[in-house]
Design an enzyme around this catalytic site. Sequence first.
Site, PDB file in Angstrom:
ATOM      1  CD  GLU A 158      -3.089  -0.853   2.030  1.00  0.00           C
ATOM      2  OE1 GLU A 158      -4.254  -1.252   1.636  1.00  0.00           O
ATOM      3  OE2 GLU A 158      -2.802  -0.340   3.155  1.00  0.00           O
ATOM      4  CD  GLU A 232      -4.311  -5.699   2.637  1.00  0.00           C
ATOM      5  OE1 GLU A 232      -5.051  -5.078   3.456  1.00  0.00           O
ATOM      6  OE2 GLU A 232      -2.931  -5.800   2.823  1.00  0.00           O
TER       7      GLU A 232
END
Length: 582
Positions: A158, A232
Amino acid sequence: MAELQTAADGFLLDGEPFRIISGALHYFRVHPAHWQDRLRKARGMGLNTVDTYIPWNLHERTRGTLDLAGGLDLPRFLDLAAAEDLHVLLRPGPYICAEWEGGGLPSWLLAEPGMRLRTTDPHYLAAVDGYFGMLLPRLAPHLSTRGGPVIAVQVENEYGAYGDDRGYLEHLAELLRRQGVDVPLFTCDQPGDLARGSLPGVLATANFGSGAARNLALLRAHQQQGPLMVTEFWNGWFDRWGGVHTTRPAADAAAELDTVLSAGASVSFYMFHGGTNFGFTSGANDKHTYRATVTSYDYDAPLTEAGDPTPKYAAFREVIARHAPVPDTPLPAPSKKLTVLDVRLPQSVPLLAAAELLGHAVPGPRPLTMEELGQDFGFVLYSADLPAAGPVLLEAEGVADRAQVFVAGQPAGVLERESHHRALAFTSPAAGARLDLLVENQGRVNYGRGIHDRKGVLGQVRANGRPLPRWTSRPLDLADLAPLPFGRTDTPPVGPAFHRGVLALEEVADTYLDLTGWTKGNAWANGFHLGRYWSRGPQNRLYVPGPVLRAGDNDIVVLELHATTRAAVDLRDTPDLGPTQE
């Protein structure tokens, strides 16, 4: 095992169309004796893959030394995954977030004042290069190109939510390739961060928990060809001290999953099985106010902290079966649990009196941070002499994260980062009275710019406006409690103290340590650090893995930082993660 390739509209495995149906399972949050059980249950839910982060701060606690032993034996975990016919997505970071202490970055990085984490800072890159240079050759035999289960490897984590240093991401991708990683690479970001966090020639994937149709469209707009992948899929969430236990209805999460799979996308649940932040490993968040994460990482996942199936397990398996083969096996049964009430802890030792047995004091003109002391987890005890008798206004430039203040051995108050407390008034009984600050690292920040999170007393401490000039800083990492001279007491001491008792068992099984009546601290079973407890909740019981217990006598130790109303604990057969949001 087989090789993964990317095509214009999906994945290929040995040339055949393949959809990744995966779930996050962090080996470092699960007792190693339970790895096979959790992997087998992943296969039983219909998963063909598992994914795991790799926590740099556990594998290289001391710079230059790689630890792959015991609960950190990642090669063994990968072998067990292969034995269960599961592929693996490997997510080595170096930054992992994961609500993990410091996002997985080792604290020794912060010992250098100018260190710029997650950038092309040469000092940071040298540390990353050294770590990957030790780690990746040990994992290379487990790549699918060499017969192992690892079919893809993630670059950073991320990154688009943190920075825009493209050179940093390029360095990591080149480093992985240089170290022999020849399976597909991928990045993962929240949909709004894809442009900043992705790399040309590297598969971009998305993270989200809802709005699947919209978010998959954003991923496709960013990356017009290649597999759609949700690395995710947030099917639950984590908890913080002082909050409530977060849950998500199984039907809601299952409906969103069906949308993902109906779009032809691959998916990985975050989490399939959350596990536990054993010891001092839970992280924290700081968006203008510091919030520490609880010990449990149950995450309202398909498997509970103890590995038992939840309604999500059955609901997700039903959805997966509409899109892919699912093993024809019954739902797993919950494991046996122990209940033992009123386990007495009759022995104790005050922490301040025993501190010199737990760490060496370092003198200096100011308090030293944990990082300056070469310490990653635990507490630091700071001591100085007050210059005069009478009223004192004590002011600390910074406390990370919670300081209990003692004057002549007596409690005087608490300075707490979360509450933005930096000053305390009290009366000094005499010139030269001893001032002690017991400072707890409650978890380094794991997300955002706050990851530059040094611990301990930060800067000067002033008494009535004047810096106290002479200090000792004593690191207490509590890795070894053997030196403690426990003795029997009729009344539990008030203030920081260790309490010990013996639990006799005829058989062992999972259980939950109930600390009702206790205030705040840590607990151990046979030397295994179960984690933190705090009466503010929401978590009220600590998970005790059956493998840390034994038939016969078991040693239970509790470090209580304030006071307890009973010198006993209970073992319960059910968890208590606290009230949920209505």
